[in-house]
Motif scaffolding. Structure first.
Motif, PDB file in Angstrom:
ATOM      1  N   CYS A 141     -64.691 -25.399 -81.976  1.00 19.67           N
ATOM      2  CA  CYS A 141     -64.564 -25.274 -80.520  1.00 19.67           C
ATOM      3  C   CYS A 141     -64.526 -26.644 -79.844  1.00 19.67           C
ATOM      4  O   CYS A 141     -64.503 -26.728 -78.612  1.00 19.67           O
ATOM      5  CB  CYS A 141     -65.684 -24.406 -79.936  1.00 19.67           C
ATOM      6  SG  CYS A 141     -67.313 -25.111 -80.111  1.00 19.67           S
ATOM      7  N   LEU A 145     -66.825 -29.011 -79.741  1.00 16.23           N
ATOM      8  CA  LEU A 145     -68.097 -29.672 -79.389  1.00 16.23           C
ATOM      9  C   LEU A 145     -68.379 -30.820 -80.360  1.00 16.23           C
ATOM     10  O   LEU A 145     -68.976 -31.816 -79.992  1.00 16.23           O
ATOM     11  CB  LEU A 145     -69.252 -28.672 -79.413  1.00 16.23           C
ATOM     12  CG  LEU A 145     -69.320 -27.670 -78.257  1.00 16.23           C
ATOM     13  CD1 LEU A 145     -70.507 -26.728 -78.435  1.00 16.23           C
ATOM     14  CD2 LEU A 145     -69.426 -28.368 -76.907  1.00 16.23           C
ATOM     15  N   PHE A 155     -68.532 -33.525 -77.864  1.00 18.85           N
ATOM     16  CA  PHE A 155     -69.783 -33.392 -77.115  1.00 18.85           C
ATOM     17  C   PHE A 155     -70.947 -34.053 -77.853  1.00 18.85           C
ATOM     18  O   PHE A 155     -71.755 -34.740 -77.244  1.00 18.85           O
ATOM     19  CB  PHE A 155     -70.072 -31.902 -76.886  1.00 18.85           C
ATOM     20  CG  PHE A 155     -71.168 -31.640 -75.916  1.00 18.85           C
ATOM     21  CD1 PHE A 155     -70.931 -31.666 -74.556  1.00 18.85           C
ATOM     22  CD2 PHE A 155     -72.451 -31.393 -76.354  1.00 18.85           C
ATOM     23  CE1 PHE A 155     -71.960 -31.437 -73.645  1.00 18.85           C
ATOM     24  CE2 PHE A 155     -73.479 -31.159 -75.465  1.00 18.85           C
ATOM     25  CZ  PHE A 155     -73.232 -31.181 -74.111  1.00 18.85           C
ATOM     26  N   PRO A 178     -63.515 -29.611 -75.574  1.00 15.18           N
ATOM     27  CA  PRO A 178     -64.011 -28.224 -75.576  1.00 15.18           C
ATOM     28  C   PRO A 178     -63.550 -27.421 -74.364  1.00 15.18           C
ATOM     29  O   PRO A 178     -63.276 -26.221 -74.482  1.00 15.18           O
ATOM     30  CB  PRO A 178     -65.527 -28.397 -75.554  1.00 15.18           C
ATOM     31  CG  PRO A 178     -65.793 -29.780 -75.955  1.00 15.18           C
ATOM     32  CD  PRO A 178     -64.594 -30.593 -75.657  1.00 15.18           C
ATOM     33  N   ALA A 179     -63.473 -28.078 -73.209  1.00 15.40           N
ATOM     34  CA  ALA A 179     -63.089 -27.332 -72.006  1.00 15.40           C
ATOM     35  C   ALA A 179     -61.659 -26.798 -72.123  1.00 15.40           C
ATOM     36  O   ALA A 179     -61.375 -25.674 -71.721  1.00 15.40           O
ATOM     37  CB  ALA A 179     -63.223 -28.236 -70.787  1.00 15.40           C
ATOM     38  N   GLU A 180     -60.773 -27.608 -72.712  1.00 19.27           N
ATOM     39  CA  GLU A 180     -59.385 -27.138 -72.875  1.00 19.27           C
ATOM     40  C   GLU A 180     -59.286 -26.135 -74.019  1.00 19.27           C
ATOM     41  O   GLU A 180     -58.585 -25.133 -73.919  1.00 19.27           O
ATOM     42  CB  GLU A 180     -58.469 -28.329 -73.141  1.00 19.27           C
ATOM     43  CG  GLU A 180     -58.330 -29.250 -71.937  1.00 19.27           C
ATOM     44  CD  GLU A 180     -57.743 -30.583 -72.339  1.00 19.27           C
ATOM     45  OE1 GLU A 180     -56.524 -30.642 -72.523  1.00 19.27           O
ATOM     46  OE2 GLU A 180     -58.515 -31.542 -72.480  1.00 19.27           O
ATOM     47  N   VAL A 214     -67.036 -18.809 -77.238  1.00 16.19           N
ATOM     48  CA  VAL A 214     -68.149 -19.179 -78.125  1.00 16.19           C
ATOM     49  C   VAL A 214     -69.429 -18.471 -77.701  1.00 16.19           C
ATOM     50  O   VAL A 214     -69.775 -18.457 -76.516  1.00 16.19           O
ATOM     51  CB  VAL A 214     -68.386 -20.709 -78.102  1.00 16.19           C
ATOM     52  CG1 VAL A 214     -69.492 -21.100 -79.075  1.00 16.19           C
ATOM     53  CG2 VAL A 214     -67.104 -21.464 -78.444  1.00 16.19           C
ATOM     54  N   PHE A 253     -67.385 -16.569 -64.095  1.00 18.64           N
ATOM     55  CA  PHE A 253     -67.429 -18.035 -64.074  1.00 18.64           C
ATOM     56  C   PHE A 253     -66.273 -18.680 -64.855  1.00 18.64           C
ATOM     57  O   PHE A 253     -65.536 -19.523 -64.337  1.00 18.64           O
ATOM     58  CB  PHE A 253     -68.784 -18.473 -64.632  1.00 18.64           C
ATOM     59  CG  PHE A 253     -69.037 -19.946 -64.579  1.00 18.64           C
ATOM     60  CD1 PHE A 253     -69.094 -20.606 -63.372  1.00 18.64           C
ATOM     61  CD2 PHE A 253     -69.222 -20.682 -65.746  1.00 18.64           C
ATOM     62  CE1 PHE A 253     -69.339 -21.970 -63.321  1.00 18.64           C
ATOM     63  CE2 PHE A 253     -69.468 -22.033 -65.703  1.00 18.64           C
ATOM     64  CZ  PHE A 253     -69.527 -22.685 -64.493  1.00 18.64           C
ATOM     65  N   ASN A 272     -62.999 -20.808 -63.483  1.00 17.22           N
ATOM     66  CA  ASN A 272     -62.720 -22.172 -63.949  1.00 17.22           C
ATOM     67  C   ASN A 272     -61.305 -22.317 -64.490  1.00 17.22           C
ATOM     68  O   ASN A 272     -60.726 -23.392 -64.457  1.00 17.22           O
ATOM     69  CB  ASN A 272     -63.713 -22.573 -65.044  1.00 17.22           C
ATOM     70  CG  ASN A 272     -65.099 -22.766 -64.488  1.00 17.22           C
ATOM     71  OD1 ASN A 272     -65.269 -23.010 -63.308  1.00 17.22           O
ATOM     72  ND2 ASN A 272     -66.103 -22.627 -65.335  1.00 17.22           N
ATOM     73  N   ARG A 273     -60.792 -21.224 -65.041  1.00 21.41           N
ATOM     74  CA  ARG A 273     -59.435 -21.267 -65.598  1.00 21.41           C
ATOM     75  C   ARG A 273     -58.385 -21.049 -64.525  1.00 21.41           C
ATOM     76  O   ARG A 273     -57.221 -20.858 -64.825  1.00 21.41           O
ATOM     77  CB  ARG A 273     -59.258 -20.220 -66.695  1.00 21.41           C
ATOM     78  CG  ARG A 273     -60.331 -20.217 -67.727  1.00 21.41           C
ATOM     79  CD  ARG A 273     -60.069 -21.199 -68.852  1.00 21.41           C
ATOM     80  NE  ARG A 273     -61.190 -21.185 -69.771  1.00 21.41           N
ATOM     81  CZ  ARG A 273     -61.898 -22.254 -70.104  1.00 21.41           C
ATOM     82  NH1 ARG A 273     -61.606 -23.423 -69.624  1.00 21.41           N
ATOM     83  NH2 ARG A 273     -62.905 -22.168 -70.951  1.00 21.41           N
TER      84      ARG A 273
END
Lengths: 293, 537
Positions: free
Chosen positions: B52, B54, B58, B79-81, B88, B108, B112-113
């Motif tokens: 994912c 991270l 991260f 990870p955000a993309e 996850v 949420f 965000n998307r």
């Protein structure tokens, strides 16, 4: 710790921005006037509103939490401020303060400051208990991404850490050599352990935010929802309170001059404004219909 | 088409001496249901973290190789993309909830998307209906139980309809009912939505039946990549601790390893070992309260006795309703029941951490309680500062005296916490443990079970793990809604049910009260002998 509690009351049902303005009007009244009538009016409003919203207990608890600081203000002011003329007790030479005379004015000013502080805490506790933080974060995010990120982390980390602290305190009690009441050192150990764990918790939360795409999100689309009767009612109440506040400031009633001599201004006009303020603030909270979520 | 591809991936965390992943190459196709197996610290979570993004974006550290997720290279996308194609669900549901209500939590990710209000509302409704959590939508997140919170976390991960969903031990905090429900829910999503599922789990018997493929890790390396049956065959010799109880049972009978209960039963039927003359232990009829009270325990001098204990919350809800329980000296009891049944509350009352609203608790001596999170007991900077040197030696941890308690492995932390609660005086009259197997692998669980059996104290252990309960307990007490609904020998309770039963008992239909593979193997051997002795007419 005071947190949002869902409820079916007008304050819960009204949109966050409107309730914030309503609360700001209350806080403004508290800060603008030190007159006992004004402070009494705010106290009545906060008490009744909290009771109507079913959050009286947490609001009282939050206010009591501020009590030590408030008492310190009330006690320190007469010792430190030397502006009053009416001496009620001469303490003499008190190093390092020097000659200390307790005056009526400084004593009352200390009390006024203390009551104001307590009321401000109570107003914000009331707002925290009735305003949906998700709605605030959504609004804040449209204005400031970093502000919203901090708000989200703070909002979630606080209850998580509170729960960690409760668990650790329970674990401390179940240690083999645990005395029935914890020593200060043990309390500090729990606090230190919770603080150490806070970093891990914050990292976990930040990872979740990252995975949910918070970092790359664009401007959140505004959700346009029609104004409900509670939005209108609370907004009108806030506007009324702000208008009365403006009138009170302009008319100088009710007002108190603390120094050099204690003088109360306002009389009947002040009483009328205070009563009107209470009625206008509480009017929208009388509604019983349309509050179910 | 490939949903997730690892090409020679090696990952080392900052300041770590050895890599957490070593040269991993694997290709997972779209629509596959993959289980990731391995002991604690074998690299499962790092594998999911790399899938994912991270790791390394991260967590940092050194990273070599290439990970491609849903066509996106993790070198170029964070990870955000990657979150657009990957959902996850991690171990601790508490830190996966970001907002205050379930509806906001599910919305949420969609917001965000860039989904609009209408699409977000629809997405929330759909995922809530799919997971059966529509009744929770307006509930506050902090009010939810662990199981509910885990479902909400799954809903939040699935709301954007990701191609792949990664789950890291999502059932570790769930009772057997909720755990099984979650696994079958994932299978349904996998079949109906075509979602690729990658699930890391210690309790393999729970999920192998639903899996298409198993990846096994050891010391960061991928050591097995095979369908469940082949994996179990491999585990039988190469990694016995990863073999499921069902596989061990059938291996003892000389039969091939089954991927689930249904397969195991078929194998036994085909081998002529399915039907035996053994009767399951008599199902306990609900006895009148007094009689039940008398039969519980072993004698007049109970180590612990609860009489008519009620525990009521401030709001009036009763968590315990008139519980009568008697624990004899040296008796070992497993306390089982769904999440929220009252197990932890009962243990806190037993240990005197909570006073009953009504009723009485009497203990013959000290009652030690090990709570759910062993880390909560560790408050110092050095292991040696937590307990006396003698206790540290008794726990076999003297070699780790200078380490920070948070750097210990799950099993070591568990041992240290146990040493903290038992102390260096005489052993406690009763040792209570609340979910001690959470996050432990099979070897660590076996070690804990051995340690509990060897101790001098009476044991009351609240657990969701029937296999562990069967290893440790003489008697099982089943709680439901704060009341004791079954209180009988382990063989009776754990062989008679479906959810609260071991895999061996489920395969054998509770025959002879066999709970563990070794007991089941003896029973099968007896059946084989009986079949051979039948005279041919």
């Amino acid at each position: 710790m005071i947190t949002y509690r869902q409820g079916a009351t007008p304050l819960h049902a009204a949109r966050a921005t409107v309730v914030i303005v309503w609360g700001a009007a209350l806080a403004g009244a508290t800060l603008a006037a030190g007159h006992p009538l004004a402070l009494g009016a705010v106290a009545v409003i906060v008490g009744v509103a909290a009771a109507r919203a079913g959050v009286l207990r947490p609001v009282l608890r939050a206010s009591l939490f501020a009590l030590p600081a408030v008492l310190f203000i009330a006690l320190a002011n007469p010792l430190l401020v030397r502006d009053g003329l009416t001496v009620i007790y001469r303490l003499g030479e008190l190093p390092p303060l020097g000659q200390v005379d307790i005056t009526l004015e400084a004593t009352v000013a200390g009390l006024v400051l203390a009551v104001r502080s307590m009321l401000i805490v109570a107003v914000f506790a009331l707002l925290a208990a009735v305003i949906d933080p998700d709605e605030v974060v959504r609004s804040l995010r449209r204005v400031s991404f970093r502000g919203a990120l901090t708000a989200v982390l703070a909002m979630r980390i606080a209850p998580v850490l509170a729960r960690d602290g409760r668990r650790m305190a329970l674990a401390r009690r179940s240690r083999a050599a645990a005395p029935p009441t914890p020593t200060t050192r043990e309390r500090v150990a729990v606090v230190r352990a919770v603080t150490t764990g806070a970093l891990d918790r914050a990292v976990d939360l930040a990872a979740t935010l990252e995975l949910r795409g918070f970092a790359t999100a664009g401007r959140v689309t505004r959700v346009r929802r029609p104004w409900s009767r509670h939005d209108v009612g609370v907004a009108a109440s806030a506007a009324g309170m702000l208008s009365l506040l403006a009138v009170a400031v302009a008319a100088g009633a009710p007002r108190v001059d603390l120094y050099p001599l204690l003088t109360l201004h306002g009389g009947a006009l002040g009483a009328v404004i205070a009563v009107a303020f209470v009625l206008v603030a509480l009017a929208p909270l009388a509604a019983r219909r349309g509050v179910q979520r | 088409m490939s949903a997730l591809r690892f090409e020679h991936v090696t990952a080392t965390f900052p300041r770590a001496a050895v890599p957490a992943l070593r040269d991993v190459t694997v290709d997972i196709d779209e629509g596959e249901f993959v289980v990731v197996a391995g002991a604690s610290a074998s690299g499962k979570s790092t594998f999911l973290g790399a899938a994912c993004g991270l790791v390394p974006h991260f967590h940092g550290g050194d990273f070599a190789g290439r990970v491609v997720v849903g066509g996106l290279d993790s070198h170029d996308h964070g990870p955000a993309e990657l979150g657009r194609v990957v959902g996850v669900v991690r171990q601790d549901p508490e830190t996966q909830a970001v907002l205050t209500t379930v509806r906001a939590e599910l919305a949420f990710g969609l917001e965000n998307r860039g989904h609009g209000p209408a699409a977000t509302a629809r997405g929330v409704e759909e995922v809530a209906l799919a997971l059966g959590i529509e009744g929770l939508l307006d509930r506050a997140v902090h009010e939810l139980s662990g199981g509910e919170l885990q479902r909400v976390a799954l809903g939040a991960a699935l709301a954007g309809r990701p191609q792949i969903v990664l789950l890291d031990e999502p059932t570790s905090q769930l009772d057997p009912v909720a755990g099984d429900e979650l696994v079958w829910l994932l299978r349904r999503l996998n079949e109906e939505w075509g979602t690729t599922v990658v699930l890391a789990e210690h309790r393999l018997e729970r999920c192998l039946g639903a899996a298409d493929r198993v990846l096994a890790f050891s010391d960061g390396a991928l050591v097995c990549d095979a369908p469940p049956r082949d994996f179990l065959q491999w585990a039988g010799t190469a990694a016995p601790l990863l073999a499921t109880p069902g596989a061990r049972l059938l291996a003892a009978a000389g039969l091939p390893a089954p991927a689930g209960v249904k397969e195991a039963r078929r194998a036994l039927r085909d081998a002529g070992l399915a039907d035996g003359s053994e009767q399951p232990p008599a199902a306990e009829t609900a006895p009148p309260r007094r009689r039940r009270f008398r039969r519980a325990g072993t004698g007049p001098d109970a180590a612990l006795e609860l009489r008519g204990v009620w525990a009521e919350l401030d709001g009036g809800r009763a968590v315990l309703r008139g519980v009568d329980l008697r624990v004899g000296p040296h008796e070992r009891i497993a306390l089982m029941g769904r999440n929220g049944a009252g197990k932890s509350t009962l243990l806190r009352h037993a240990a005197g951490l909570q006073d009953p609203t009504r009723g009485r608790v009497h203990a013959a001596g000290r009652v030690a309680l090990l709570l759910q999170h062993p880390g909560d007991y560790l408050m110092h900077e050095r292991v040696a500062d937590e307990v006396s040197p003698a206790v540290l030696q008794g726990a076999g941890l003297q070699a780790l005296a200078d380490r920070h308690p948070r750097d210990l492995s799950g099993g070591e932390r568990q041992r240290l916490a146990m040493a903290v609660v038992t102390g260096d005086g005489p052993p406690p009259a009763v040792l209570c443990l609340d979910e001690p197997t959470r996050g432990l692998d099979r070897a660590q669980k076996a070690e804990l079970a051995h340690c509990l059996r060897a101790g001098a104290s009476a044991i009351v252990v609240a657990t969701h793990d029937p296999e562990f309960a069967a290893q440790v307990a003489d008697r099982v007490v089943l709680l439901a809604d704060g009341e004791i609904v079954a209180d009988a020998p382990a063989a009776e309770v754990l062989s008679g049910g479906w959810y609260f039963a071991t895999e061996t008992a489920r395969i054998l239909g509770g025959a002879g009260g066999a709970l563990l593979p070794e007991e089941g193997a003896e029973l099968l051997a007896a059946r084989r002998r009986a079949a051979q002795e039948v005279p041919v007419r």
